[in-house]
Design an enzyme around this catalytic site. Structure first.
Site, PDB file in Angstrom:
ATOM      1  N   THR A   1       1.773   4.089 -30.417  1.00 35.20           N
ATOM      2  CA  THR A   1       1.313   3.007 -29.597  1.00 35.20           C
ATOM      3  C   THR A   1       1.652   1.521 -29.654  1.00 35.20           C
ATOM      4  O   THR A   1       2.451   1.191 -30.581  1.00 35.20           O
ATOM      5  CB  THR A   1      -0.410   3.052 -29.653  1.00 35.20           C
ATOM      6  OG1 THR A   1      -0.848   2.291 -30.964  1.00 35.20           O
ATOM      7  CG2 THR A   1      -1.007   4.122 -29.594  1.00 35.20           C
TER       8      THR A   1
ATOM      9  N   GLU B   1       4.958   8.454 -29.670  1.00 35.71           N
ATOM     10  CA  GLU B   1       5.694   7.824 -30.438  1.00 35.71           C
ATOM     11  C   GLU B   1       5.255   6.446 -31.281  1.00 35.71           C
ATOM     12  O   GLU B   1       5.954   5.696 -31.709  1.00 35.71           O
ATOM     13  CB  GLU B   1       7.297   7.831 -30.038  1.00 35.71           C
ATOM     14  CG  GLU B   1       7.759   9.121 -29.845  1.00 35.71           C
ATOM     15  CD  GLU B   1       9.232   8.930 -29.602  1.00 35.71           C
ATOM     16  OE1 GLU B   1      10.180   8.182 -29.978  1.00 35.71           O
ATOM     17  OE2 GLU B   1       9.844   9.805 -28.780  1.00 35.71           O
TER      18      GLU B   1
ATOM     19  N   GLY C   1       0.780  -1.207  -0.077  1.00 32.48           N
ATOM     20  CA  GLY C   1       0.004  -0.072   0.031  1.00 32.48           C
ATOM     21  C   GLY C   1       0.840   1.375  -0.016  1.00 32.48           C
ATOM     22  O   GLY C   1       0.415   2.098  -0.418  1.00 32.48           O
TER      23      GLY C   1
ATOM     24  N   GLU D   1       0.301  -1.033 -30.380  1.00 33.14           N
ATOM     25  CA  GLU D   1      -0.281  -1.520 -31.509  1.00 33.14           C
ATOM     26  C   GLU D   1       0.271  -1.126 -32.822  1.00 33.14           C
ATOM     27  O   GLU D   1       0.467  -2.036 -33.721  1.00 33.14           O
ATOM     28  CB  GLU D   1      -1.916  -1.392 -31.500  1.00 33.14           C
ATOM     29  CG  GLU D   1      -2.756  -1.968 -30.492  1.00 33.14           C
ATOM     30  CD  GLU D   1      -2.595  -1.228 -29.149  1.00 33.14           C
ATOM     31  OE1 GLU D   1      -2.796  -1.971 -27.988  1.00 33.14           O
ATOM     32  OE2 GLU D   1      -2.100  -0.069 -29.131  1.00 33.14           O
TER      33      GLU D   1
END
Length: 130
Positions: free
Chosen positions: A106, A104, A81, A108
């Protein structure tokens, strides 16, 4: 930071660094950092040699962004925590590192670039290893 915390934080009378789960988080992070270092160095070497380094750059960026997020997530997990509070920089790192997977290109886009280069024959999986 996670290693030092694991050495000093005690639960049930012993440092959490003695627990296998913590050791594996630290080991996985060390391996991933080293692998990323080599990906970046390979891309930099290609640039220095005047070679087309776009594939190596895309691979380093994709792996780096994903692994940086995973490593900071582990650091936060080791701190429990306390890692989520603003008293430590971990929470900020977590937020800031998420941007690596967006700007710059993703994740994907990097995957698309890597796959297209392989499919079109502009790059190979064997690389420098033959």
């Amino acid at each position: 930071m996670a290693i030092e915390y694991a050495r000093t934080r005690e639960t049930f009378g012993r440092p959490i660094a003695e627990y296998q789960a913590i050791q594996w988080m630290i080991a996985d992070s060390a391996v991933e950092i080293e692998a990323l270092r080599w990906l970046v160095l390979h891309a930099a070497w290609q640039v220095e040699q005047g070679l087309d380094s776009r594939q190596a750059q895309s691979m380093a960026k994709l792996y780096g962004g994903v692994k940086a997020n995973e490593i900071v997530d582990r650091v936060m997990q080791i701190h429990g925590g306390m890692g989520y509070t603003r008293e430590l920089p971990i929470e900020r790192w977590y937020r800031e590192l998420r941007l690596l997977r967006i700007y710059e290109g993703t994740d994907e886009i990097q995957r698309r670039t890597i796959a297209r280069n392989l499919i079109k024959g502009h790059a190979s999986i064997t690389g420098a290893l033959g």
